[in-house]
Scaffold this motif. Structure first.
Motif, PDB file in Angstrom:
ATOM      1  N   ALA A 167     137.528  70.576 -17.281  1.00  0.00           N
ATOM      2  CA  ALA A 167     138.428  70.031 -18.305  1.00  0.00           C
ATOM      3  C   ALA A 167     139.542  69.195 -17.677  1.00  0.00           C
ATOM      4  N   LEU A 168     139.943  69.544 -16.462  1.00  0.00           N
ATOM      5  CA  LEU A 168     140.985  68.777 -15.779  1.00  0.00           C
ATOM      6  C   LEU A 168     140.550  67.331 -15.574  1.00  0.00           C
ATOM      7  N   TRP A 169     139.375  67.135 -14.985  1.00  0.00           N
ATOM      8  CA  TRP A 169     138.914  65.786 -14.673  1.00  0.00           C
ATOM      9  C   TRP A 169     138.458  65.041 -15.920  1.00  0.00           C
ATOM     10  N   ASP A 170     138.053  65.761 -16.932  1.00  0.00           N
ATOM     11  CA  ASP A 170     137.611  65.115 -18.162  1.00  0.00           C
ATOM     12  C   ASP A 170     138.775  64.617 -19.002  1.00  0.00           C
ATOM     13  N   LEU A 171     139.891  65.350 -19.018  1.00  0.00           N
ATOM     14  CA  LEU A 171     140.939  65.099 -19.999  1.00  0.00           C
ATOM     15  C   LEU A 171     142.292  64.670 -19.433  1.00  0.00           C
ATOM     16  N   ALA A 172     142.661  65.182 -18.280  1.00  0.00           N
ATOM     17  CA  ALA A 172     144.056  65.052 -17.828  1.00  0.00           C
ATOM     18  C   ALA A 172     144.485  63.636 -17.503  1.00  0.00           C
ATOM     19  N   VAL A 173     143.549  62.795 -17.087  1.00  0.00           N
ATOM     20  CA  VAL A 173     143.931  61.467 -16.595  1.00  0.00           C
ATOM     21  C   VAL A 173     144.665  60.655 -17.661  1.00  0.00           C
ATOM     22  N   HIS A 174     144.318  60.863 -18.937  1.00  0.00           N
ATOM     23  CA  HIS A 174     144.986  60.117 -20.003  1.00  0.00           C
ATOM     24  C   HIS A 174     146.485  60.408 -20.019  1.00  0.00           C
ATOM     25  N   ASP A 175     146.826  61.689 -20.057  1.00  0.00           N
ATOM     26  CA  ASP A 175     148.226  62.069 -20.172  1.00  0.00           C
ATOM     27  C   ASP A 175     149.015  61.768 -18.907  1.00  0.00           C
ATOM     28  N   ILE A 176     148.392  61.948 -17.748  1.00  0.00           N
ATOM     29  CA  ILE A 176     149.061  61.614 -16.495  1.00  0.00           C
ATOM     30  C   ILE A 176     149.370  60.116 -16.460  1.00  0.00           C
ATOM     31  N   ALA A 177     148.397  59.295 -16.867  1.00  0.00           N
ATOM     32  CA  ALA A 177     148.608  57.850 -16.867  1.00  0.00           C
ATOM     33  C   ALA A 177     149.738  57.457 -17.815  1.00  0.00           C
ATOM     34  N   ILE A 178     149.796  58.100 -18.983  1.00  0.00           N
ATOM     35  CA  ILE A 178     150.846  57.766 -19.950  1.00  0.00           C
ATOM     36  C   ILE A 178     152.208  58.188 -19.434  1.00  0.00           C
ATOM     37  N   PHE A 179     152.330  59.413 -18.932  1.00  0.00           N
ATOM     38  CA  PHE A 179     153.622  59.863 -18.394  1.00  0.00           C
ATOM     39  C   PHE A 179     154.066  58.966 -17.241  1.00  0.00           C
ATOM     40  N   ASN A 180     153.151  58.623 -16.342  1.00  0.00           N
ATOM     41  CA  ASN A 180     153.511  57.743 -15.216  1.00  0.00           C
ATOM     42  C   ASN A 180     154.013  56.385 -15.712  1.00  0.00           C
ATOM     43  N   THR A 181     153.355  55.865 -16.745  1.00  0.00           N
ATOM     44  CA  THR A 181     153.754  54.571 -17.303  1.00  0.00           C
ATOM     45  C   THR A 181     155.115  54.659 -17.958  1.00  0.00           C
ATOM     46  N   TRP A 182     155.324  55.669 -18.772  1.00  0.00           N
ATOM     47  CA  TRP A 182     156.604  55.815 -19.464  1.00  0.00           C
ATOM     48  C   TRP A 182     157.757  56.031 -18.493  1.00  0.00           C
ATOM     49  N   LEU A 183     157.515  56.830 -17.464  1.00  0.00           N
ATOM     50  CA  LEU A 183     158.581  57.159 -16.514  1.00  0.00           C
ATOM     51  C   LEU A 183     158.723  56.107 -15.416  1.00  0.00           C
ATOM     52  N   GLU A 184     157.688  55.280 -15.265  1.00  0.00           N
ATOM     53  CA  GLU A 184     157.646  54.285 -14.183  1.00  0.00           C
ATOM     54  C   GLU A 184     157.821  54.965 -12.831  1.00  0.00           C
ATOM     55  N   GLN A 185     157.178  56.127 -12.711  1.00  0.00           N
ATOM     56  CA  GLN A 185     157.195  56.930 -11.489  1.00  0.00           C
ATOM     57  C   GLN A 185     155.839  57.615 -11.351  1.00  0.00           C
ATOM     58  N   THR A 186     155.597  58.178 -10.189  1.00  0.00           N
ATOM     59  CA  THR A 186     154.445  59.052  -9.991  1.00  0.00           C
ATOM     60  C   THR A 186     154.955  60.409  -9.507  1.00  0.00           C
ATOM     61  N   PRO A 187     154.283  61.501  -9.865  1.00  0.00           N
ATOM     62  CA  PRO A 187     154.786  62.822  -9.502  1.00  0.00           C
ATOM     63  C   PRO A 187     154.789  63.063  -7.996  1.00  0.00           C
ATOM     64  N   ILE A 188     155.789  63.812  -7.549  1.00  0.00           N
ATOM     65  CA  ILE A 188     155.877  64.159  -6.133  1.00  0.00           C
ATOM     66  C   ILE A 188     155.351  65.571  -5.878  1.00  0.00           C
ATOM     67  N   GLN A 189     155.149  66.341  -6.962  1.00  0.00           N
ATOM     68  CA  GLN A 189     154.606  67.691  -6.831  1.00  0.00           C
ATOM     69  C   GLN A 189     153.791  68.005  -8.078  1.00  0.00           C
ATOM     70  N   VAL A 190     152.634  68.638  -7.875  1.00  0.00           N
ATOM     71  CA  VAL A 190     151.759  68.987  -8.992  1.00  0.00           C
ATOM     72  C   VAL A 190     151.231  70.403  -8.802  1.00  0.00           C
ATOM     73  N   SER A 191     150.894  71.037  -9.907  1.00  0.00           N
ATOM     74  CA  SER A 191     150.253  72.348  -9.843  1.00  0.00           C
ATOM     75  C   SER A 191     149.369  72.517 -11.066  1.00  0.00           C
ATOM     76  N   ALA A 192     148.342  73.369 -10.936  1.00  0.00           N
ATOM     77  CA  ALA A 192     147.417  73.599 -12.046  1.00  0.00           C
ATOM     78  C   ALA A 192     146.847  75.002 -11.975  1.00  0.00           C
ATOM     79  N   THR A 193     146.705  75.622 -13.113  1.00  0.00           N
ATOM     80  CA  THR A 193     146.000  76.897 -13.242  1.00  0.00           C
ATOM     81  C   THR A 193     144.957  76.741 -14.331  1.00  0.00           C
ATOM     82  N   GLY A 194     143.882  77.515 -14.250  1.00  0.00           N
ATOM     83  CA  GLY A 194     142.808  77.343 -15.225  1.00  0.00           C
ATOM     84  C   GLY A 194     142.065  78.628 -15.514  1.00  0.00           C
ATOM     85  N   THR A 195     141.252  78.559 -16.555  1.00  0.00           N
ATOM     86  CA  THR A 195     140.439  79.691 -16.991  1.00  0.00           C
ATOM     87  C   THR A 195     139.038  79.203 -17.313  1.00  0.00           C
TER      88      THR A 195
END
Length: 360
Positions: A167-195
C-alpha cells in the motif's frame, strides 16, 4: 505535425490516456498494446478506432512502427522499468505512470538513459496538475495560512489490492508529491509502520521490489514526514478500508486548507480561524512561554477552481515537452527519483518497525 503515440496498457488508467491522446489536436494514437485481447476489443469498441490503429498483445510488434515518437506506459508498477528502458533505447519519448520504478537504482538508470538518448522521461504525477493543488500552492505562498504547523492525509479504499507492491508504494507517492509541492521542501526524516491483514486467497506471486509473497505486503501503512522547517505530515494509507478517502489538510496558525477529492462540489476549502489569541501570533511562534491557545473559526470558504481534467493537463504538458524536447520540472524523471528516494527510505523504516530515517 502530430506526435505519434503508442499506449501500453488498456486497463482503467490506460483507457483514460487513450481518450485524452485521441482528443488532443497534437497527438495521434498509432497503437494500443495489452496482453488481454478482451481489453483491446473493448477499447476498439469504446473509441470506435479505425483500422489504422494497431491493436496488439505484443509490444515488440510496434517498436519499429513508422511515425512513432512516444510511448505512454500504463501497466503494473513491476513492468515500468523494463518497458520504459526498452522504449528509451529505441529512441522514443516516454510517459510512464507512477512509480517510475520499484528500485532507486533503476529510476536513476532510466534518467541517465533518457539523458543519453536526449529523450523526455515524464512521470504521470497527475495530482500535481490538479487545479486544487495549484490553487492551494498559491494560497500557501501568499501566507494566507499563517505559520504552517502540520498536515495530514488519508488515502484509503476497498480494493484493488496490488500483488507487486504494498500500500505504501501504491498510494503514498501522491500525497508526498503534493506536500513537497505545497511546502516547496523535501522531508529530512521519514518513518513508517504497517499492518498485513489476512488475505481471503493466498497467492504465490512475489513483489519484484521486496521479493516477498503478495500476502505479506502491508495493507495498512502510517507514514510520518518531517521537513526542514519542522513541519510534520502524517499519512494514512490502506486499500482494505470500506471508507474511500482522498483528503489532504494543512493547518496553519491563521487558517486551515482542506483538499477533499471525494467532495466534488467542495474540493478545496479555506477555513479561516486561529488557535492563537488574535494579535499574539508573533509571540506564540517565537516566545519560549506561549500564551494559552484558544480555538476560533471565523469563516469557511469554498474556493473556485478551473474546470479541467488533471490528466488532460498531463497529456498536454507531455506533448509540449516532446515538441520542445525540454523536461517538465514537476514530472521529470529527476523529480520522480527524489520521490522514489523517499519511498525507499520509508520502506526501510517499515522493515525496521518504524525507525526514523533520512531519505538522503
Amino acid at each position: 505535425m502530430k506526435i505519434g503515440i503508442a499506449v501500453l496498457g488498456a486497463g482503467r488508467w490506460g483507457v483514460n490516456l487513450i481518450r485524452n491522446f485521441l482528443e488532443h489536436p497534437n497527438s495521434e494514437v498509432l497503437a494500443v498494446v495489452d496482453p488481454n485481447r478482451d481489453s483491446l476489443m473493448a477499447v476498439q469498441k469504446q473509441f470506435n478506432l479505425n483500422d489504422s490503429v494497431i491493436l496488439t498483445t505484443d509490444w515488440s510488434q510496434v517498436q519499429a512502427l513508422p511515425g512513432l515518437d512516444a510511448v505512454a506506459i500504463a501497466t503494473p508498477a513491476s513492468t515500468h522499468y523494463t518497458l520504459a528502458a526498452a522504449a528509451l533505447q529505441k529512441g522514443y519519448h516516454v510517459l510512464v505512470e507512477k512509480p517510475l520504478a520499484l528500485k532507486l537504482s533503476q529510476a536513476i538508470e532510466l534518467c541517465q538513459l533518457a539523458e543519453k538518448q536526449q529523450r523526455q522521461l515524464f512521470v504521470d504525477h497527475t495530482y500535481l496538475f490538479h487545479p486544487a493543488v495549484d490553487r492551494a500552492l498559491r494560497i500557501i505562498q501568499q501566507h494566507q495560512l499563517g505559520k504552517l504547523r502540520y498536515g495530514y492525509a488519508q488515502r484509503t479504499h476497498f480494493e484493488p489490492v496490488r500483488h507487486d507492491v504494498d500500500a505504501l508504494w501504491d498510494l503514498a507517492v501522491h500525497d508526498i508529491a503534493i506536500f513537497n509541492t505545497w511546502l516547496e521542501q523535501t522531508p529530512i526524516q521519514v518513518s513508517a509502520t504497517g499492518t498485513v491483514f489476512p488475505k481471503p486467497e493466498a497467492t504465490s506471486q512475489k513483489s519484484e521490489r521486496t521479493n516477498q509473497p503478495a500476502e505479506k505486503l502491508a495493507d495498512l501503512v502510517w507514514v510520518k514526514l518531517t521537513y526542514p522547517d519542522g513541519f510534520q505530515a502524517l499519512i494514512h494509507l490502506c486499500w482494505l478500508n470500506p471508507d474511500k478517502q482522498r483528503r489532504l489538510t494543512v493547518v496553519g496558525s491563521l487558517a486551515t486548507l482542506i483538499f477533499d477529492e471525494m467532495s466534488p462540489e467542495t474540493p478545496l476549502i479555506l477555513q479561516q480561524g486561529s488557535s492563537i489569541p488574535k494579535g499574539e501570533e508573533h509571540n506564540f511562534c517565537e516566545s519560549a512561554i506561549a500564551p494559552q491557545p484558544t480555538a476560533s473559526i471565523t469563516s469557511r470558504e469554498i474556493l473556485s477552481l478551473e474546470q479541467v481534467e488533471p490528466l488532460r493537463r498531463v497529456c498536454d504538458r507531455f506533448l509540449n515537452c516532446v515538441q520542445t524536447n525540454t523536461p517538465c520540472p514537476t514530472s521529470s524523471g529527476a523529480a520522480s527519483v527524489e520521490l522514489i528516494r523517499i519511498l525507499s527510505a520509508l520502506s526501510k523504516s517499515l522493515e525496521l518497525g518504524g525507525q526514523p530515517l533520512s531519505p538522503f
